[in-house]
Design an enzyme around this catalytic site. Structure first.
Site, PDB file in Angstrom:
ATOM      1  N   CYS A 139       0.823  -1.212   0.000  1.00 57.55           N
ATOM      2  CA  CYS A 139       0.000   0.000   0.000  1.00 57.55           C
ATOM      3  C   CYS A 139       0.856   1.261   0.000  1.00 57.55           C
ATOM      4  O   CYS A 139       0.626   2.182  -0.791  1.00 57.55           O
ATOM      5  CB  CYS A 139      -0.948  -0.011   1.191  1.00 57.55           C
ATOM      6  SG  CYS A 139      -2.254  -1.250   1.014  1.00 57.55           S
ATOM      7  N   HIS A 140       1.842   1.293   0.880  1.00 60.33           N
ATOM      8  CA  HIS A 140       2.702   2.479   0.944  1.00 60.33           C
ATOM      9  C   HIS A 140       4.166   2.115   1.162  1.00 60.33           C
ATOM     10  O   HIS A 140       4.967   2.969   1.513  1.00 60.33           O
ATOM     11  CB  HIS A 140       2.227   3.427   2.058  1.00 60.33           C
ATOM     12  CG  HIS A 140       0.760   3.695   2.034  1.00 60.33           C
ATOM     13  ND1 HIS A 140      -0.139   2.991   2.799  1.00 60.33           N
ATOM     14  CD2 HIS A 140       0.032   4.558   1.291  1.00 60.33           C
ATOM     15  CE1 HIS A 140      -1.376   3.410   2.550  1.00 60.33           C
ATOM     16  NE2 HIS A 140      -1.305   4.353   1.634  1.00 60.33           N
ATOM     17  N   GLY A 141       4.498   0.839   1.023  1.00 53.13           N
ATOM     18  CA  GLY A 141       5.897   0.455   1.007  1.00 53.13           C
ATOM     19  C   GLY A 141       6.557   0.213   2.344  1.00 53.13           C
ATOM     20  O   GLY A 141       7.717   0.586   2.534  1.00 53.13           O
TER      21      GLY A 141
END
Ligand code: FES
Length: 181
Positions: A139-141
């Site tokens: 999703c955001h790493g």
């Protein structure tokens, strides 16, 4: 009887608690036999009773995901290399400093049980991926190591550990949600 259903067609490391008849989803997932020895029954589980999980069918390096009380949890059978990698980390360098030893049960270092929602915004990370060999949250790493500890990315804390006990060498009982985020 509650059962465990294989899912995510191209991944073999996830199982889902399901009620009623279970059906295989996808080709590779069918490699895993169904597990039907979970107790108690589905209705009781839905009401939030503790759940027992048979570990015997999870191979070294494998992991499953279960749903309990509406939340996902990872159950991972860590390899010797994964355990060593987790233990060798300098805890002082961690964002959420926790030794591996406090995240597993004494004498059961190969079994890591964590909540499966990323501590950033709740996505479910992908197993055996990321820069540290644990989980990667697309999703955001966020990258988690083989102890489920945040190593890189926006997640503020480690994957939390639920309350559980070993009822035998190959069986755990999850009794409560994590007590810390
Ligand atoms: S929800 Fe996992 S990195 Fe944002």
């Amino acid at each position: 009887m509650a059962s465990v259903q294989h899912a995510e067609g191209d991944r073999r490391d996830f199982l889902f608690l399901a009620t009623g008849a279970a059906a295989a989803v996808g080709g590779a997932a069918a490699i895993w036999p169904f597990i039907s020895q979970l107790a108690p029954d589905a209705g009781t589980i839905a009401a939030g009773a503790p759940v027992e999980i048979d570990l015997a069918s999870i191979p070294a390096g494998g992991q499953v995901k279960i749903l309990w009380r509406g939340k996902p949890y990872f159950v991972r059978n860590r390899t010797e290399a994964e355990i060593k990698s987790a233990q060798d980390v300098d805890v002082k360098t961690l964002r959420d400093p926790q030794p591996d030893a406090v995240r597993v049960k004494e004498g059961h270092a190969k079994w890591l049980i964590t909540a499966a929602n990323c501590t950033h915004l709740g996505c479910v990370p992908l197993g055996n991926q990321g820069d540290y060999g644990g989980w990667f949250c697309p999703c955001h790493g966020s990258h988690f190591d083989t102890s489920g500890r945040i190593r890189k990315g926006p997640a503020p804390t480690n994957l939390p550990i639920p309350q559980y006990t070993f009822v035998s060498e190959t069986r755990i009982r999850i009794t409560g949600a994590p007590t810390t985020a």
